[in-house]
Design a protein around this motif. Structure first.
Motif, short mmCIF file in Angstrom:
data_model
loop_
_atom_site.label_atom_id
_atom_site.label_comp_id
_atom_site.label_asym_id
_atom_site.label_seq_id
_atom_site.Cartn_x
_atom_site.Cartn_y
_atom_site.Cartn_z
N ILE A 131 0.84 -1.20 0.00
CA ILE A 131 0.00 0.00 0.00
C ILE A 131 0.87 1.25 0.00
O ILE A 131 0.60 2.22 -0.71
CB ILE A 131 -0.95 -0.01 1.23
CG1 ILE A 131 -1.93 -1.18 1.12
CG2 ILE A 131 -1.71 1.31 1.32
CD1 ILE A 131 -2.76 -1.38 2.37
N SER A 183 -5.44 10.04 3.91
CA SER A 183 -6.12 8.77 4.14
C SER A 183 -6.73 8.71 5.53
O SER A 183 -7.89 8.31 5.70
CB SER A 183 -5.13 7.61 3.95
OG SER A 183 -4.60 7.60 2.65
N SER A 243 -4.00 -6.41 -0.53
CA SER A 243 -3.32 -5.72 0.56
C SER A 243 -4.25 -4.76 1.28
O SER A 243 -4.21 -4.63 2.51
CB SER A 243 -2.11 -4.95 0.02
OG SER A 243 -1.16 -5.82 -0.55
N ALA A 244 -5.06 -4.05 0.52
CA ALA A 244 -5.95 -3.04 1.09
C ALA A 244 -7.24 -3.63 1.64
O ALA A 244 -8.02 -2.91 2.29
CB ALA A 244 -6.28 -1.98 0.05
#
Length: 464
Positions: free
Chosen positions: A96, A116, A245-246
């Motif tokens: 990420i 984020s 991954s996210a």
């Protein structure tokens, strides 16, 4: 025998502060032990000044408040420990980070983390956001080899700012309902207030402090610095894909956000009411973070060459680390609750009630002093909202501005009696001094900037 003394809550607060400084700073006891002993000390002081608060109450109340704290954060912190361990050691967090750098460039890594965390904190509780973003900050540090001070500040600033200013985050949402502020207007004013506060605390202060304080990357969340540095040098092709991954972050945000969305807009969109029984369960942070943890753990299993027994042992190590963090966080909450039981909140509000200062500044002061005295931002905001609600007809501006100053005051100076202080310290791998210089200062900058922004914007609106 109870001693009746008008200033007894102030005395209790001062003695409680002295106790926690003695335990944690002078004697350097483990955080959990020092906080629990300090809570017992405050409980004993309460037996002298608070009616119906006997010795058994002094002992039992600490245990009850600790248990209530664990009920609120126990499962999320334990699951967050699994998420952090799995995302870090599978390479998911590193993947990420590289995605951020590919889009914004390595020189803007702090902006990527700041943006984020700010956006994630709008539908999600602060603690959940920090659980999810801390592994990314640690991986970013391992990737670039510097600037951990900056990365931890921007993550904390983004999450803390949205937490007190922008509904449907629970704190400002509850305050808006208490004082009767329109939700749409509160969201709009909240965004206007949050952006400069998050910029000042995260980017401006973070970059300034980063030049003066170099926080090393320490072992934390059951992951060593050597493991992080090995992953930082691993080829991208050997890491999980971006979507996989996210997935833990996306799942947690989507599930928790679904409950917030349905709860907020079911009255406007009747069809959403049918989804409520499902999102009440899936959107609960305990369930949402458990699902996210399973996704992260599966990725870790798939991208490691461990046996099932070795993988299980790694997850158990993560839970041991999470248990320590949960215990410290709940102990901090218990210490704050025992201070609150002394009546310090009512004492402060009574002392300010006769002071002739502007309404918005008065609301900020009430929330700020209650926050410093008893630790909880949400409790300080709700206390101030209840006191200021009858004063709303006297406002010359929209009530949404009152929500903002209350949120700003409730965010100031997070320290030893705030469970969030210990959460940031333990998950971030910081010392007490580093947490004071980063987290405590940035919450204060958010508070003061939020107050100034609200006063400026409300004055400008009146002139239009």
């Amino acid at each position: 025998m109870v001693i009746e003394f008008a200033h007894s809550p102030l005395v209790t607060f001062i003695l409680g502060l002295a106790a926690v400084v003695l335990m944690l700073v002078v004697l350097d006891l483990p955080a959990f032990v020092g906080l629990i002993i300090s809570a017992f000390v405050v409980g004993l002081i309460n037996t002298v000044f608070v009616p119906d608060f006997g010795p058994s109450e002094a002992a039992g109340r600490v245990a009850t408040e600790f248990g209530d704290g664990m009920a609120g954060i126990g499962i999320p912190i334990l699951m967050a420990a699994i998420i952090g361990k799995a995302m870090l050691e599978s390479g998911a967090a590193q993947r990420i980070v590289r995605g951020f750098q590919g889009v914004l460039g390595s020189g803007n890594s702090d902006i990527a983390l700041w943006g984020s965390s700010t956006v994630l904190a709008i539908p999600v509780f602060f603690d959940s956001v920090f659980y999810l973003m801390a592994p990314l900050a640690r991986s970013m540090r391992a990737r670039v080899g510097r600037d951990y001070t900056l990365f931890i500040v921007v993550v904390g600033a983004g999450a803390a700012t949205a937490h007190v200013f922008v509904p449907p985050t629970p704190g400002p949402l509850a305050v808006a309902e208490e004082i009767g502020a329109d939700l749409g207007m509160t969201i709009a004013v909240g965004v206007v207030t949050a952006v400069p506060a998050a910029l000042m605390a995260g980017i401006v202060y973070g970059r300034w402090l980063n030049k003066r304080l170099d926080i090393p990357l320490r072992d934390a969340m059951a992951t060593s610095t050597d493991e992080l540095e090995e992953l930082a040098n691993r080829k991208t092709g050997n890491l999980p894909g971006v979507l996989e991954s996210a997935a833990p972050v996306l799942l947690a945000v989507a599930l928790v956000g679904s409950y917030t969305f349905v709860d907020s807009f079911a009255g406007v969109i009747p069809q959403l009411a049918a989804l409520e029984p499902y999102v009440v369960f899936l959107g609960d942070k305990n369930v949402a973070l458990t699902i996210a943890a399973m996704a992260a753990a599966w990725t870790f299993y798939r991208h490691s060459d461990m046996s099932t027994d070795a993988w299980t042992e790694e997850m158990t190590e993560a839970l041991k680390s999470g248990g320590n963090i949960a215990a410290i966080t709940a102990a901090g909450g218990a210490y704050g609750a025992l201070l609150a039981a002394s009546g310090v909140g009512d004492y402060i509000t009574g002392a300010l009630s006769s002071v002739g200062i502007p309404l918005l500044v008065s609301a900020w002061l009430i929330a700020a002093i209650v926050r410093v005295a008893q630790g909880s931002a949400t409790a300080a905001m709700l206390t101030a909202a209840g006191i200021m609600a009858p004063q709303v007809p006297e406002l010359s501006v929209h009530p949404a501005f009152l929500v903002m100053v209350i949120g700003a005051g409730g965010n100031i100076c997070s320290w030893y009696n705030d469970s969030g202080f210990w959460l940031v310290k333990e998950i971030g791998g910081l010392t007490q001094a580093e947490t004071l210089k980063t987290w405590t200062v940035l919450t204060t900058i958010i508070s003061v900037t939020g107050l100034v922004t609200t006063l400026v914007v409300s004055s400008a609106v009146q002139l239009i």
